[in-house]
Scaffold this active site. Structure first.
Site, mmCIF file in Angstrom:
data_model
loop_
_atom_site.group_PDB
_atom_site.id
_atom_site.type_symbol
_atom_site.label_atom_id
_atom_site.label_comp_id
_atom_site.label_asym_id
_atom_site.label_seq_id
_atom_site.Cartn_x
_atom_site.Cartn_y
_atom_site.Cartn_z
ATOM 1 N N CYS A 112 -7.073 9.468 -1.439
ATOM 2 C CA CYS A 112 -7.161 9.838 -0.029
ATOM 3 C C CYS A 112 -7.013 11.346 0.172
ATOM 4 C CB CYS A 112 -6.152 9.038 0.796
ATOM 5 S SG CYS A 112 -6.543 9.020 2.569
ATOM 6 N N HIS A 210 -6.955 3.425 -0.252
ATOM 7 C CA HIS A 210 -5.592 3.356 -0.794
ATOM 8 C C HIS A 210 -5.450 2.163 -1.737
ATOM 9 C CE1 HIS A 210 -3.387 6.556 1.343
ATOM 10 N NE2 HIS A 210 -4.362 6.403 2.245
ATOM 11 N N GLU A 212 -3.397 1.621 -4.045
ATOM 12 C CA GLU A 212 -2.018 1.250 -4.364
ATOM 13 C C GLU A 212 -1.542 0.059 -3.544
ATOM 14 O OE1 GLU A 212 -1.612 4.197 -0.952
ATOM 15 O OE2 GLU A 212 -2.917 3.905 -2.704
#
Length: 239
Positions: A112, A210, A212
């Site tokens: 990002c 994202h 994660e």
């Protein structure tokens, strides 16, 4: 086998403490959990006002994480009213991390804000406000997918995703790459928005979403971290 050490940049934000509002290092556990699950040992790198040379000398990989917007002066512009969260000290610290990682030939995963930083440091610019922000800043939880991306065949990202030409991702960004930085190749898009890049001259993968938040439930997103940690382990044997 020892886990490769993965340096992870972190935000510097003003948070309420028992001593009043103070600058505090902040990094969501989803980042460190994803790296650890992939076989790496996360090492959080707090912003330093004067990063010393060799700060990554004992590291094997670098993750540039998400967060607030970059200072538009880095790419020669004045800030739009939509710009938020500028921390020049973080910009400078992560610039030093990036430059040292590049000099070492260390694997880099940029997420990002991290992708946007890489683009700017390579001479690119950013679109400070996406016209159709609604489609890129989802209202449902970050563990849910938001939209599809088209993945370039032959790219490292395509290989990580099992050579799928399309994938689903989440989305939390109001800015995007405008002019592409030197040496970068676009490896995924959503319409006109650049969603992923790779470097022709470095071991670097950058994604605008994202992963994660998705890695614990999605094999493709977990693969981003697994492949990155594997490259970091290989890098460790060469230094």
């Amino acid at each position: 086998m020892e886990r490769p050490l993965i340096a992870m940049s972190a935000a510097l934000e003003v948070l309420g403490t028992a001593f009043g509002d103070r600058d505090c290092t902040k990094l969501g556990a989803d980042y460190t959990n994803a790296v650890y699950a992939a076989g790496g040992q996360p090492v959080i790198m707090p912003v330093s006002p004067a990063p010393v040379s060799g700060i990554l000398s004992r590291m094997d990989g670098l993750v540039l994480t998400g967060g607030g917007d970059l200072d538009p002066s880095l790419y020669g512009e004045e800030p739009d009213k939509a710009v938020y969260g500028i921390r020049k000290d973080r910009d400078a610290f992560e610039t030093a991390l990036y430059q040292e990682a590049i000099a070492l030939g260390m694997p880099i995963l940029a997420i990002c804000r991290g992708l946007q930083l890489v683009n700017v440091l390579r001479g690119g610019t950013l679109l400070q406000q996406i016209e159709d922000e609604q489609s890129h800043w989802q209202e449902n939880p970050p563990t849910n997918m938001s939209h599809a991306i088209t993945v370039a065949s032959g790219s490292s990202l395509a290989a990580t995703f099992g050579n799928a030409g399309e994938a689903k991702v989440n989305s939390y960004h109001h800015q995007a790459v405008k002019d592409l930085g030197a040496g970068l190749q676009v490896t995924a898009v959503c319409g006109d928005v650049i969603e992923a890049v790779e470097a022709a001259d470095a071991d670097l993968v950058g994604v605008q979403w994202h992963p994660e938040h998705l890695a614990s439930t999605n094999d493709q997103q977990a693969g981003l971290f697994t492949q990155f940690v594997q490259r970091a382990a290989e890098f460790r044997t060469t230094v």
